[in-house]
Scaffold this motif. Sequence first.
Motif, PDB file in Angstrom:
ATOM      1  N   GLU A   1      10.290  12.112  41.928  1.00 59.04           N
ATOM      2  CA  GLU A   1      10.613  12.827  42.978  1.00 59.04           C
ATOM      3  C   GLU A   1      10.428  14.485  42.857  1.00 59.04           C
ATOM      4  OE1 GLU A   1      11.451  11.776  45.970  1.00 59.04           O
ATOM      5  OE2 GLU A   1      11.388   9.462  45.733  1.00 59.04           O
ATOM      6  N   SER A   2      10.987  14.684  41.709  1.00 62.45           N
ATOM      7  CA  SER A   2      10.800  16.315  41.279  1.00 62.45           C
ATOM      8  C   SER A   2       9.656  16.956  41.209  1.00 62.45           C
ATOM      9  CB  SER A   2      11.549  16.382  40.008  1.00 62.45           C
ATOM     10  OG  SER A   2      10.744  16.049  38.809  1.00 62.45           O
ATOM     11  N   LEU A   3       8.530  16.013  41.065  1.00 61.54           N
ATOM     12  CA  LEU A   3       7.058  16.525  40.843  1.00 61.54           C
ATOM     13  C   LEU A   3       6.588  17.003  42.257  1.00 61.54           C
ATOM     14  CD1 LEU A   3       5.170  13.686  39.060  1.00 61.54           C
ATOM     15  CD2 LEU A   3       5.567  15.910  38.278  1.00 61.54           C
ATOM     16  N   TRP A   4       7.320  16.314  43.451  1.00 59.91           N
ATOM     17  CA  TRP A   4       6.917  17.221  44.638  1.00 59.91           C
ATOM     18  C   TRP A   4       7.642  17.752  45.455  1.00 59.91           C
ATOM     19  CZ3 TRP A   4       2.145  15.304  45.201  1.00 59.91           C
ATOM     20  CH2 TRP A   4       1.868  14.198  44.360  1.00 59.91           C
ATOM     21  N   GLU A   5       9.071  18.393  44.638  1.00 61.88           N
ATOM     22  CA  GLU A   5       9.842  19.001  45.298  1.00 61.88           C
ATOM     23  C   GLU A   5       9.368  20.457  45.792  1.00 61.88           C
ATOM     24  OE1 GLU A   5      12.954  19.603  42.668  1.00 61.88           O
ATOM     25  OE2 GLU A   5      13.869  17.515  43.037  1.00 61.88           O
ATOM     26  N   SER A   6       8.274  21.035  45.152  1.00 60.36           N
ATOM     27  CA  SER A   6       7.909  22.225  45.596  1.00 60.36           C
ATOM     28  C   SER A   6       6.760  22.197  46.662  1.00 60.36           C
ATOM     29  CB  SER A   6       7.452  23.276  44.555  1.00 60.36           C
ATOM     30  OG  SER A   6       6.428  22.621  44.007  1.00 60.36           O
ATOM     31  N   LEU A   7       6.307  21.107  47.114  1.00 60.78           N
ATOM     32  CA  LEU A   7       5.308  20.945  47.985  1.00 60.78           C
ATOM     33  C   LEU A   7       5.791  20.560  49.518  1.00 60.78           C
ATOM     34  CD1 LEU A   7       2.313  20.206  48.598  1.00 60.78           C
ATOM     35  CD2 LEU A   7       2.720  17.805  48.009  1.00 60.78           C
ATOM     36  N   ASN A   8       5.177  21.627  50.284  1.00 60.36           N
ATOM     37  CA  ASN A   8       5.508  21.576  51.757  1.00 60.36           C
ATOM     38  C   ASN A   8       4.372  20.696  52.494  1.00 60.36           C
ATOM     39  OD1 ASN A   8       6.065  21.735  54.539  1.00 60.36           O
ATOM     40  ND2 ASN A   8       6.270  23.882  54.357  1.00 60.36           N
ATOM     41  N   VAL A   9       4.424  19.487  52.508  1.00 58.86           N
ATOM     42  CA  VAL A   9       3.373  18.599  53.006  1.00 58.86           C
ATOM     43  C   VAL A   9       2.750  19.121  54.398  1.00 58.86           C
ATOM     44  CG1 VAL A   9       2.657  16.448  53.662  1.00 58.86           C
ATOM     45  CG2 VAL A   9       4.108  16.621  51.610  1.00 58.86           C
ATOM     46  N   ASP A  10       3.703  19.302  55.349  1.00 60.33           N
ATOM     47  CA  ASP A  10       3.286  19.774  56.618  1.00 60.33           C
ATOM     48  C   ASP A  10       2.697  21.102  56.740  1.00 60.33           C
ATOM     49  OD1 ASP A  10       3.069  18.701  59.132  1.00 60.33           O
ATOM     50  OD2 ASP A  10       4.615  19.896  59.795  1.00 60.33           O
ATOM     51  N   ALA A  11       2.599  21.911  55.672  1.00 59.22           N
ATOM     52  CA  ALA A  11       2.061  23.277  55.668  1.00 59.22           C
ATOM     53  C   ALA A  11       0.640  23.068  54.917  1.00 59.22           C
ATOM     54  CB  ALA A  11       2.781  24.462  54.986  1.00 59.22           C
ATOM     55  N   GLY A  12       0.285  21.932  54.343  1.00 60.13           N
ATOM     56  CA  GLY A  12      -0.985  21.703  53.593  1.00 60.13           C
ATOM     57  C   GLY A  12      -2.153  21.578  54.316  1.00 60.13           C
ATOM     58  N   PRO A  13      -3.192  21.378  54.110  1.00 63.94           N
ATOM     59  CA  PRO A  13      -4.638  21.286  54.631  1.00 63.94           C
ATOM     60  C   PRO A  13      -4.735  20.049  55.623  1.00 63.94           C
ATOM     61  CG  PRO A  13      -5.071  21.910  52.553  1.00 63.94           C
ATOM     62  CD  PRO A  13      -3.624  21.533  52.324  1.00 63.94           C
ATOM     63  N   ALA A  14      -5.317  20.348  56.682  1.00 61.52           N
ATOM     64  CA  ALA A  14      -5.211  19.180  57.655  1.00 61.52           C
ATOM     65  C   ALA A  14      -6.247  17.910  57.243  1.00 61.52           C
ATOM     66  CB  ALA A  14      -5.506  19.397  59.183  1.00 61.52           C
ATOM     67  N   ALA A  15      -7.534  18.441  56.741  1.00 60.93           N
ATOM     68  CA  ALA A  15      -8.749  17.425  56.456  1.00 60.93           C
ATOM     69  C   ALA A  15      -9.130  17.728  54.971  1.00 60.93           C
ATOM     70  CB  ALA A  15      -9.754  18.029  57.301  1.00 60.93           C
ATOM     71  N   GLN A  16      -8.305  17.956  54.086  1.00 61.70           N
ATOM     72  CA  GLN A  16      -8.645  18.254  52.662  1.00 61.70           C
ATOM     73  C   GLN A  16      -7.491  17.778  52.129  1.00 61.70           C
ATOM     74  OE1 GLN A  16      -9.327  22.775  52.500  1.00 61.70           O
ATOM     75  NE2 GLN A  16     -11.305  22.119  51.712  1.00 61.70           N
ATOM     76  N   PRO A  17      -7.518  17.434  50.569  1.00 63.05           N
ATOM     77  CA  PRO A  17      -6.348  17.163  50.078  1.00 63.05           C
ATOM     78  C   PRO A  17      -5.326  18.255  50.029  1.00 63.05           C
ATOM     79  CG  PRO A  17      -8.325  16.889  48.552  1.00 63.05           C
ATOM     80  CD  PRO A  17      -8.770  17.783  49.689  1.00 63.05           C
ATOM     81  N   VAL A  18      -4.101  17.722  50.052  1.00 60.37           N
ATOM     82  CA  VAL A  18      -2.615  18.775  50.068  1.00 60.37           C
ATOM     83  C   VAL A  18      -2.451  19.071  48.660  1.00 60.37           C
ATOM     84  CG1 VAL A  18      -0.288  18.708  50.592  1.00 60.37           C
ATOM     85  CG2 VAL A  18      -1.891  17.656  52.260  1.00 60.37           C
ATOM     86  N   ALA A  19      -2.886  18.144  47.491  1.00 59.50           N
ATOM     87  CA  ALA A  19      -2.383  18.456  46.183  1.00 59.50           C
ATOM     88  C   ALA A  19      -3.418  17.750  45.284  1.00 59.50           C
ATOM     89  CB  ALA A  19      -1.016  17.838  45.931  1.00 59.50           C
ATOM     90  N   LEU A  20      -3.422  18.238  44.158  1.00 55.63           N
ATOM     91  CA  LEU A  20      -4.604  17.656  43.005  1.00 55.63           C
ATOM     92  C   LEU A  20      -3.553  17.493  41.884  1.00 55.63           C
ATOM     93  CD1 LEU A  20      -7.399  19.821  43.748  1.00 55.63           C
ATOM     94  CD2 LEU A  20      -7.336  17.691  43.944  1.00 55.63           C
ATOM     95  N   GLY A  21      -3.892  16.383  41.117  1.00 56.79           N
ATOM     96  CA  GLY A  21      -3.185  16.278  39.663  1.00 56.79           C
ATOM     97  C   GLY A  21      -2.266  15.252  39.960  1.00 56.79           C
ATOM     98  N   GLY A  22      -1.324  15.347  38.869  1.00 49.71           N
ATOM     99  CA  GLY A  22      -0.239  14.411  38.862  1.00 49.71           C
ATOM    100  C   GLY A  22      -0.618  13.296  38.318  1.00 49.71           C
ATOM    101  N   ASN A  23       0.024  12.083  38.481  1.00 50.39           N
ATOM    102  CA  ASN A  23      -0.144  10.566  37.618  1.00 50.39           C
ATOM    103  C   ASN A  23      -0.104   9.544  38.706  1.00 50.39           C
ATOM    104  OD1 ASN A  23       2.436   9.550  37.673  1.00 50.39           O
ATOM    105  ND2 ASN A  23       2.982  11.459  36.472  1.00 50.39           N
ATOM    106  N   LEU A  24      -0.418   8.461  38.183  1.00 46.16           N
ATOM    107  CA  LEU A  24      -0.598   7.050  39.263  1.00 46.16           C
ATOM    108  C   LEU A  24       0.699   6.208  38.519  1.00 46.16           C
ATOM    109  CD1 LEU A  24      -4.353   6.654  39.438  1.00 46.16           C
ATOM    110  CD2 LEU A  24      -2.632   7.177  41.180  1.00 46.16           C
TER     111      LEU A  24
END
Length: 260
Positions: free
Chosen positions: A9-32
């Motif tokens: 959960e902490s990986l995503w704390e600084s990400l404001n999803v609703d402010a991200g691009p509408a038709a592009q990735p919102v984020a890159l990286g991380g893990n699966l």
Amino acid sequence: MIRTQDRAESLWESLNVDAGPAAQPVALGGNLEPATVLAAYRRGLYPFPVDTVEAAIVNELTYDADVQARRIHIVPGRDDPFTLSWWSPDPRPVIRVDQARIQRSLRQQLRNRADWTTTADTCFAEVVRRCRVGRAQRWLTDDLMRSLSLLHEQGHAHSVEVWDRDELIGGVFGITVGAVFSADSQFTLRSGAGKTAVADLTRRFAEAGGAAVDVQRESDHARLLGASPIPRSRYLDLLALPTDPQPLDTRKLPARRLTE
């Protein structure tokens, strides 16, 4: 497990999803890792990994300017963040279970398919595997498939199967987050079988107390399945609903019941 989920959960704390691009990735990286994937779905994101160097280079050429301008967020965890993108389209195509409909042609088809039945969570791994077969861009990588399998074992990922007697002819799988089922992919070996899987999923999820099935990407196919686009902000509101659905009914049921 709780500590692992907290770290994810902490990986995503600084990400404001609703402010991200509408038709592009919102984020890159991380893990699966399963906990990371589940935390992402809870924020309205879904993963799109690539499995070739060439595809990663295309991602870098396409998105690097937006990364530098900080329009696309970089999540720590990968040497090359361009090998894994996280999407949250705006608008988002969603089937509201109280407004679900089946197109006339599929109704007519199901009335003539007395041997077709449906199940849930009977062969999750096989449904995921078949959703990967023949796809030119293999976003269902081995790492993602392993993560989905573990999420299925934990009760977060589910599948619906369509059978013609004993033959698996269609299916759909995805992840449940509260009142929303996010459907990742479907496959079909007979005309109408994939649509039947989504219609059956919607019925089973409604009966379990769910509110909506998200089909992730807007398309003519999504609209034929009954999906309507809603603003991303509204989709995020759906994810936050306090509804806690019951487990999906896994029984084998006649597909013709969907016409009733």
